[in-house]
Motif scaffolding. Structure first.
Motif, short mmCIF file in Angstrom:
data_model
loop_
_atom_site.label_atom_id
_atom_site.label_comp_id
_atom_site.label_asym_id
_atom_site.label_seq_id
_atom_site.Cartn_x
_atom_site.Cartn_y
_atom_site.Cartn_z
N ASN A 140 35.16 40.51 46.47
CA ASN A 140 34.10 40.23 47.45
C ASN A 140 33.88 38.72 47.60
OD1 ASN A 140 32.11 40.91 49.36
ND2 ASN A 140 30.49 40.89 47.81
N ILE A 169 43.38 36.52 48.89
CA ILE A 169 42.38 35.45 49.00
C ILE A 169 42.44 34.58 47.74
CG2 ILE A 169 39.92 34.97 49.21
CD1 ILE A 169 39.68 37.62 50.73
N ASN A 184 39.61 42.56 49.83
CA ASN A 184 38.87 41.48 49.16
C ASN A 184 38.24 42.07 47.90
OD1 ASN A 184 37.38 39.25 48.43
ND2 ASN A 184 36.25 39.08 50.34
N LEU A 216 39.66 33.35 53.74
CA LEU A 216 39.01 34.52 54.33
C LEU A 216 39.61 34.87 55.68
CD1 LEU A 216 36.65 36.15 53.02
CD2 LEU A 216 36.99 33.91 52.01
N ASP A 267 45.67 39.94 44.93
CA ASP A 267 44.57 39.44 45.76
C ASP A 267 45.06 38.25 46.59
OD1 ASP A 267 42.26 38.24 46.76
OD2 ASP A 267 41.10 38.57 44.93
#
Length: 317
Positions: A91, A114, A88, A82, A112
């Motif tokens: 989420n 993350i 994101n 994060l 993505d």
């Protein structure tokens, strides 16, 4: 405040330097390694999320080596994931979890960052445990990415993280030729090919409020067109819009003297770096690429300078 100012200035200079380098590309036939077209292909530059090709390869190689089913092992989002910021799409929150396979879908299809960090944290941790060591699992994973680069001859490639963003001193730099080599190696892996060719994929995240589902769309606009197998997109201010594309063709079938048939697969790898119209640019290389390959084969596949004309991609694992 002052540090943030200097970092923003540094990022601006990096982006300007990349823009001054202009476009780079390489078109190569993967089975023979024959380089068909190239420009600025050995110029080192940022490559953004094309980095995630290596991330996916390391995860798939680890799973193959350990007999692990990536859909059956769960990765937890670490705090460091994060901390990198950026989009994101799932989420994700610290402590959320998902299968490593779903994390790879989100990293490869949705780019993505993350999810890429989550994969690296899990697989890197498993590698450390298997070796009886402790340490930073993401750093261990990135170390494996760079070891892979050395093993397959990525001479101008350095991975600083598993996602490709320019974060602090972390940089991921490569060349069109090196990304072509990495792509050839990656597409030898059925697990990588299966993931990268998906137009969309449903994934599940386990969080504090229970399970939640997301449909991940592939950022590669060419997916779904005839014979396109993948592979990955990438964009940052420093790298510009980039894409690596894998295009298959019917294999070449020849009858041998003993009556057996020899089947030779045919596949183009097209790498385009720093082009705002990357998809049309890549698409425009397909027919000329195959035409150049056909002329080469018809001439007897001559090679005058192997070092310049052939991308040699070993298979060390």
């Amino acid at each position: 405040m002052m540090r943030a100012f200097f970092l923003s200035i540094l990022a601006l200079f990096s982006a300007v330097a990349s823009a001054q380098q202009g476009e780079a590309y390489m078109v190569v036939e993967a089975n023979s390694g024959k380089v068909l077209m190239a420009a600025n292909s050995v110029v080192q530059r940022p490559v953004a999320s094309l980095t995630k090709i290596a991330t996916c390869v390391i995860a798939v190689d680890w799973a193959d080596a350990t007999g692990t089913d990536l859909s059956q092992v769960t990765a937890t989002v670490p705090p460091a994931a994060l901390a990198i910021g950026g989009p994101n799409p799932l989420n994700l929150q610290v402590g959320d979890s998902m299968s490593v396979r779903d994390a790879l879908y989100s990293a490869m299809l949705g780019s993505d960052n993350i999810a890429a960090m989550t994969v690296a944290n899990y697989v890197g941790g498993e590698m450390l445990r298997a070796r009886g060591k402790t340490g930073d699992p993401v750093a261990a994973f990135v170390g494996e990415m760079n070891e892979l680069g050395k093993a397959i001859g990525l001479l101008k490639t350095r991975f600083g993280n598993p996602h490709g963003l320019e974060v602090g001193k972390q940089r991921c730099t490569s060349t069109a030729a090196d990304i072509a080599k990495l792509s050839i190696y990656a597409m030898r892996k059925p697990g990588v090919t299966f993931i990268s060719r998906q137009k969309e994929r449903q994934v599940t995240v386990n969080g504090a409020g229970g399970k939640r589902g997301y449909k991940i769309q592939n950022t590669n606009e060419l997916i779904g067109e005839p014979n396109i197998l993948g592979l990955k997109t990438g964009t940052t201010g420093a790298a510009g819009p980039c894409v690596s594309v894998s295009v298959e063709r019917d294999p070449l079938v020849r009858e041998k003297a003993d009556g057996e048939k020899a089947v030779t697969p045919r596949r183009l790898i097209i790498v385009v770096l720093n082009n705002p119209d990357r998809f049309n640019r890549a698409r425009g290389f397909i027919n000329p690429g195959w035409a150049a390959f056909d002329r080469w084969v018809a001439a007897g596949a001559p090679i005058e300078n192997k070092a310049k004309e052939i991308l040699d991609v070993p298979n060390p694992r």
